[in-house]
Design an enzyme around this catalytic site. Sequence first.
Site, PDB file in Angstrom:
ATOM      1  N   CYS A  37      70.201 -66.321  32.557  1.00 21.63           N
ATOM      2  CA  CYS A  37      71.298 -64.890  32.497  1.00 21.63           C
ATOM      3  C   CYS A  37      71.430 -63.648  32.921  1.00 21.63           C
ATOM      4  O   CYS A  37      71.001 -62.724  33.486  1.00 21.63           O
ATOM      5  CB  CYS A  37      70.823 -64.100  31.047  1.00 21.63           C
TER       6      CYS A  37
ATOM      7  N   CYS B 199      72.071 -60.592  32.039  1.00 19.08           N
ATOM      8  CA  CYS B 199      70.658 -59.637  31.266  1.00 19.08           C
ATOM      9  C   CYS B 199      70.313 -58.581  32.001  1.00 19.08           C
ATOM     10  O   CYS B 199      69.781 -58.573  32.344  1.00 19.08           O
ATOM     11  CB  CYS B 199      69.264 -60.605  30.675  1.00 19.08           C
ATOM     12  N   ASP B 200      69.989 -60.056  33.480  1.00 18.55           N
ATOM     13  CA  ASP B 200      69.627 -59.311  34.571  1.00 18.55           C
ATOM     14  C   ASP B 200      69.760 -59.672  36.297  1.00 18.55           C
ATOM     15  O   ASP B 200      69.118 -58.984  36.818  1.00 18.55           O
ATOM     16  CB  ASP B 200      68.056 -60.550  34.770  1.00 18.55           C
TER      17      ASP B 200
END
Length: 348
Positions: A168, A171-172
């Site tokens: 992801c 997300c990261d």
Amino acid sequence: MAEKVIIIGSGPAGWTAAIYTARASLEPLLFEGAITPENQAAGTLPSGQLALTTEVENFPGFPSGNLESYLDDAIDATQRQMMAPHLKEGVSGPELIELMRQQAKNFGTRVITDDIVDVDFTSHPFKLIASDGSTHEALAVIVATGARANYLGLPSEAKFKNRGVSACAVCDGALPRFRNKPLAVVGGGDSAVEEADYLSKFASTVYMIHRRDELRASKIMAQRAIDNPKIEILWNTTLAEVLGNDADGVTGVRLASTVGQPDVEKDVTGVFLAIGHTPNTAFLDGKLEMTDKKYLRWTTPGRTLTSVEGVFAAGDVADDTYRQAVTAAASGCMAALDAERWLAAKGL
Ligand code: NAP
């Protein structure tokens, strides 16, 4: 007393089913999933995949860019003055899913932040067991548990998960370890392009590792990758090993060729997997008919009926073909109408 409808899942399909069943006075109870480290690692937190994406450019009614000027162009000034105030920009995935959730709650949907881990569909009312051990009875059930990102299954990939390996980018990707560093994205579909494009905002270079000599991504997305000077597509290549050490996490990748060339190594600080999805149906194994890829089977063409009368499926959990927020929302609506009509026909 049994609930009229229980909805399992909190992506576009689940919330749309909730909006429709709530407006039909079915007082839906929705299990949105649990917030646990396991669900975080598996990519199955509440709100699903839409919460893990950036801009949503293809959900009808939410054009990207400046909504103000779009509305100026699209509607004449007199008409516009009579309209309600509006958002100024396009919408992001997390915003869109929060809006859906709020809309469902506004109509009275009750939400429980837990997973359903087992079901008994052999007798009616149906029984659903949550991860806290509680049992919930329902006259009708709508399954909308979606799908999650796949990993390759390499030991080195598992070893460096959350230390440079991720599925992801949104997300990261903004983490310091990825800034101004070369990164790798594995896959050649729309997700891979989306991730690579997003990461190119932070990274020095993004290598797209694709096993063929042609992208699977839609033409417009593929062109976006090809035109992006920070994205370098490594054709006919697979990820053989994630390289790294305990102190630094990921430091590189070893790449194998699918056309007989020798392995090569590239320095990267991050590896992002974008190689497709697996439906979240493990808890339904043996309870509902599934396809060979474990997607729920819609038993009647054009309907959301499953192999158990009174249980309906909506969204990516039953859709291996389209997998879009808008198609998930549409089938959530269909499942709600199917459930409502089934309950009415049974006099329930
Ligand atoms: P996908 O279309 O199934 O693409 C998966 C990619 O991963 C393919 O290129 C595939 O290679 C590769 N792959 C799969 N298994 C692999 C393995 N074991 N080793 C190496 N490579 C592997 O999945 P997706 O990109 O997640 O897209 C899913 C759906 O969501 C699609 O319908 C897509 O259009 C949609 N989507 C749309 C958008 C958007 O419109 N903005 C964004 C994201 C996703 P091959 O090509 O060789 O099979």
